[in-house]
Design a protein around this motif. Structure first.
Motif, PDB file in Angstrom:
ATOM      1  N   PHE A  28      17.296  17.859  46.963  1.00  0.00           N
ATOM      2  CA  PHE A  28      15.673  18.011  47.514  1.00  0.00           C
ATOM      3  C   PHE A  28      14.806  18.338  46.614  1.00  0.00           C
ATOM      4  N   ALA A  29      13.721  17.819  46.844  1.00  0.00           N
ATOM      5  CA  ALA A  29      12.490  18.149  46.061  1.00  0.00           C
ATOM      6  C   ALA A  29      11.845  19.576  46.496  1.00  0.00           C
ATOM      7  N   ILE A  30      11.580  20.413  45.842  1.00  0.00           N
ATOM      8  CA  ILE A  30      10.994  21.583  46.143  1.00  0.00           C
ATOM      9  C   ILE A  30       9.302  21.383  46.076  1.00  0.00           C
ATOM     10  N   TYR A  31       8.703  21.807  47.193  1.00  0.00           N
ATOM     11  CA  TYR A  31       7.364  21.795  47.270  1.00  0.00           C
ATOM     12  C   TYR A  31       6.631  22.877  47.636  1.00  0.00           C
ATOM     13  N   ALA A  32       5.549  23.306  46.845  1.00  0.00           N
ATOM     14  CA  ALA A  32       4.660  24.434  47.376  1.00  0.00           C
ATOM     15  C   ALA A  32       3.261  23.647  47.872  1.00  0.00           C
ATOM     16  N   ASP A  33       3.366  23.731  49.339  1.00  0.00           N
ATOM     17  CA  ASP A  33       2.289  22.994  49.845  1.00  0.00           C
ATOM     18  C   ASP A  33       2.596  21.543  49.664  1.00  0.00           C
ATOM     19  N   ASP A  34       1.658  20.748  49.071  1.00  0.00           N
ATOM     20  CA  ASP A  34       1.916  19.360  48.808  1.00  0.00           C
ATOM     21  C   ASP A  34       2.435  19.021  47.442  1.00  0.00           C
ATOM     22  N   VAL A  35       2.513  20.125  46.759  1.00  0.00           N
ATOM     23  CA  VAL A  35       2.755  19.808  44.894  1.00  0.00           C
ATOM     24  C   VAL A  35       4.422  20.051  45.050  1.00  0.00           C
ATOM     25  N   MET A  36       4.714  18.903  44.355  1.00  0.00           N
ATOM     26  CA  MET A  36       6.371  19.026  43.940  1.00  0.00           C
ATOM     27  C   MET A  36       6.416  19.925  42.655  1.00  0.00           C
ATOM     28  N   VAL A  37       7.182  21.127  42.944  1.00  0.00           N
ATOM     29  CA  VAL A  37       7.227  21.942  41.667  1.00  0.00           C
ATOM     30  C   VAL A  37       8.680  22.290  41.258  1.00  0.00           C
ATOM     31  N   GLY A  38       9.826  21.556  42.060  1.00  0.00           N
ATOM     32  CA  GLY A  38      10.991  21.787  41.244  1.00  0.00           C
ATOM     33  C   GLY A  38      11.947  20.892  41.999  1.00  0.00           C
ATOM     34  N   PHE A  39      13.211  20.941  41.696  1.00  0.00           N
ATOM     35  CA  PHE A  39      14.409  20.430  42.124  1.00  0.00           C
ATOM     36  C   PHE A  39      15.679  21.204  42.478  1.00  0.00           C
ATOM     37  N   ILE A  40      16.283  20.953  43.662  1.00  0.00           N
ATOM     38  CA  ILE A  40      17.328  21.773  43.657  1.00  0.00           C
ATOM     39  C   ILE A  40      18.563  20.808  44.503  1.00  0.00           C
ATOM     40  N   MET A  41      19.927  20.831  43.988  1.00  0.00           N
ATOM     41  CA  MET A  41      20.774  19.978  44.553  1.00  0.00           C
ATOM     42  C   MET A  41      21.848  20.812  44.970  1.00  0.00           C
ATOM     43  N   LEU A  42      22.456  20.705  46.049  1.00  0.00           N
ATOM     44  CA  LEU A  42      23.403  21.573  46.861  1.00  0.00           C
ATOM     45  C   LEU A  42      24.610  20.471  46.868  1.00  0.00           C
ATOM     46  N   GLY A  43      25.782  21.131  47.116  1.00  0.00           N
ATOM     47  CA  GLY A  43      26.732  20.224  47.185  1.00  0.00           C
ATOM     48  C   GLY A  43      28.106  20.738  47.625  1.00  0.00           C
ATOM     49  N   TYR A  44      29.212  19.758  47.965  1.00  0.00           N
ATOM     50  CA  TYR A  44      30.389  20.386  48.565  1.00  0.00           C
ATOM     51  C   TYR A  44      31.246  19.733  47.384  1.00  0.00           C
ATOM     52  N   TYR A  45      32.130  20.635  46.701  1.00  0.00           N
ATOM     53  CA  TYR A  45      33.182  20.466  45.573  1.00  0.00           C
ATOM     54  C   TYR A  45      34.202  20.264  46.143  1.00  0.00           C
ATOM     55  N   GLU A  46      34.681  18.983  46.625  1.00  0.00           N
ATOM     56  CA  GLU A  46      35.838  18.713  47.265  1.00  0.00           C
ATOM     57  C   GLU A  46      37.167  19.133  46.499  1.00  0.00           C
ATOM     58  N   GLU A  47      37.270  19.093  45.080  1.00  0.00           N
ATOM     59  CA  GLU A  47      38.417  19.727  44.505  1.00  0.00           C
ATOM     60  C   GLU A  47      38.629  21.159  44.650  1.00  0.00           C
ATOM     61  N   GLN A  48      37.744  21.784  44.866  1.00  0.00           N
ATOM     62  CA  GLN A  48      37.873  23.285  45.056  1.00  0.00           C
ATOM     63  C   GLN A  48      37.835  23.845  46.407  1.00  0.00           C
ATOM     64  N   GLY A  49      37.194  23.012  47.252  1.00  0.00           N
ATOM     65  CA  GLY A  49      37.004  23.118  48.746  1.00  0.00           C
ATOM     66  C   GLY A  49      35.965  24.047  49.031  1.00  0.00           C
ATOM     67  N   TYR A  50      34.724  24.108  48.361  1.00  0.00           N
ATOM     68  CA  TYR A  50      33.688  24.881  48.781  1.00  0.00           C
ATOM     69  C   TYR A  50      32.390  24.329  48.137  1.00  0.00           C
ATOM     70  N   TYR A  51      31.197  25.042  48.800  1.00  0.00           N
ATOM     71  CA  TYR A  51      29.898  24.574  48.802  1.00  0.00           C
ATOM     72  C   TYR A  51      29.226  25.188  47.452  1.00  0.00           C
ATOM     73  N   THR A  52      28.446  24.626  46.896  1.00  0.00           N
ATOM     74  CA  THR A  52      27.839  25.086  45.821  1.00  0.00           C
ATOM     75  C   THR A  52      26.200  24.842  45.443  1.00  0.00           C
ATOM     76  N   LEU A  53      25.689  25.750  44.724  1.00  0.00           N
ATOM     77  CA  LEU A  53      24.458  25.396  44.346  1.00  0.00           C
ATOM     78  C   LEU A  53      24.709  24.776  43.229  1.00  0.00           C
ATOM     79  N   TRP A  54      24.440  23.292  42.974  1.00  0.00           N
ATOM     80  CA  TRP A  54      24.863  22.448  41.941  1.00  0.00           C
ATOM     81  C   TRP A  54      23.858  22.444  40.684  1.00  0.00           C
ATOM     82  N   LYS A  55      22.570  22.201  41.395  1.00  0.00           N
ATOM     83  CA  LYS A  55      21.335  21.851  40.167  1.00  0.00           C
ATOM     84  C   LYS A  55      20.094  22.515  40.820  1.00  0.00           C
ATOM     85  N   PHE A  56      19.285  23.082  39.851  1.00  0.00           N
ATOM     86  CA  PHE A  56      18.285  23.894  40.290  1.00  0.00           C
ATOM     87  C   PHE A  56      17.311  23.897  39.170  1.00  0.00           C
ATOM     88  N   LEU A  57      16.116  23.549  39.478  1.00  0.00           N
ATOM     89  CA  LEU A  57      14.965  23.833  38.346  1.00  0.00           C
ATOM     90  C   LEU A  57      13.777  23.803  38.939  1.00  0.00           C
TER      91      LEU A  57
END
Length: 155
Positions: free
Chosen positions: A48-77
């Motif tokens: 996902f893109a992170i927006y503050a109002d209509d300005v893109m301010v960051g990026f977040i990627m969440l995911g499911y780690y199949e090998e471990q069987g859990y959800y994760t905060l994968w990328k964030f800036l």
């Protein structure tokens, strides 16, 4: 108002242009690398893109780690121009809400580089606790949904 929006053909170029400070480049992948991973793991990656109002301010990627069987905060800036404005914490909470509401998760995992105190403190501020696991220079953290910060980490 901070919101998460899907990465689309209309906004992916803007996402690719997000920048972090030189001192942070060892802590997080570029958005180009992250979007490539999202494409490869399209069934289990949620960028996902992170927006503050209509300005893109960051990026977040969440995911499911199949090998471990859990959800994760994968990328964030948060882009270097928009750091220290509270956008990161708000976006992090929105990402957690996304996983809880879409997948009914009870735990979310992430990790931070041992020298990245900013990430460690941000994650801890929403309830993530260190797991005691360490892989290379990364320290694992876990958020247990439903536990308050005090009972989750003993703070």
């Amino acid at each position: 108002m901070v919101v998460l929006r899907e990465i689309t053909k209309e906004n992916y170029e803007e996402c690719l242009n997000l920048n972090i400070a030189d001192s942070q480049k060892n802590f997080v992948s570029s958005t180009a690398h992250s979007l490539a991973q999202a494409w490869v793991y399209y069934n289990t990656a949620f960028p996902f893109a992170i927006y503050a109002d209509d300005v893109m301010v960051g990026f977040i990627m969440l995911g499911y780690y199949e090998e471990q069987g859990y959800y994760t905060l994968w990328k964030f800036l948060i882009d270097e121009k928009y750091q220290n404005k509270g956008y990161g914490k708000k976006a992090l909470k929105l990402g957690i809400d996304y996983l809880v509401n879409r997948f009914n998760v009870k735990e979310i995992y992430t990790a931070y580089y041992v020298t990245n105190c900013v990430a460690r403190n941000l994650y801890a501020s929403v309830g993530f606790c260190e797991t005691g696991e360490r892989v290379g220079n990364e320290i694992g953290m876990k958020l247990t949904i439903g536990n308050c910060i005090e009972s989750n980490c003993g703070k």
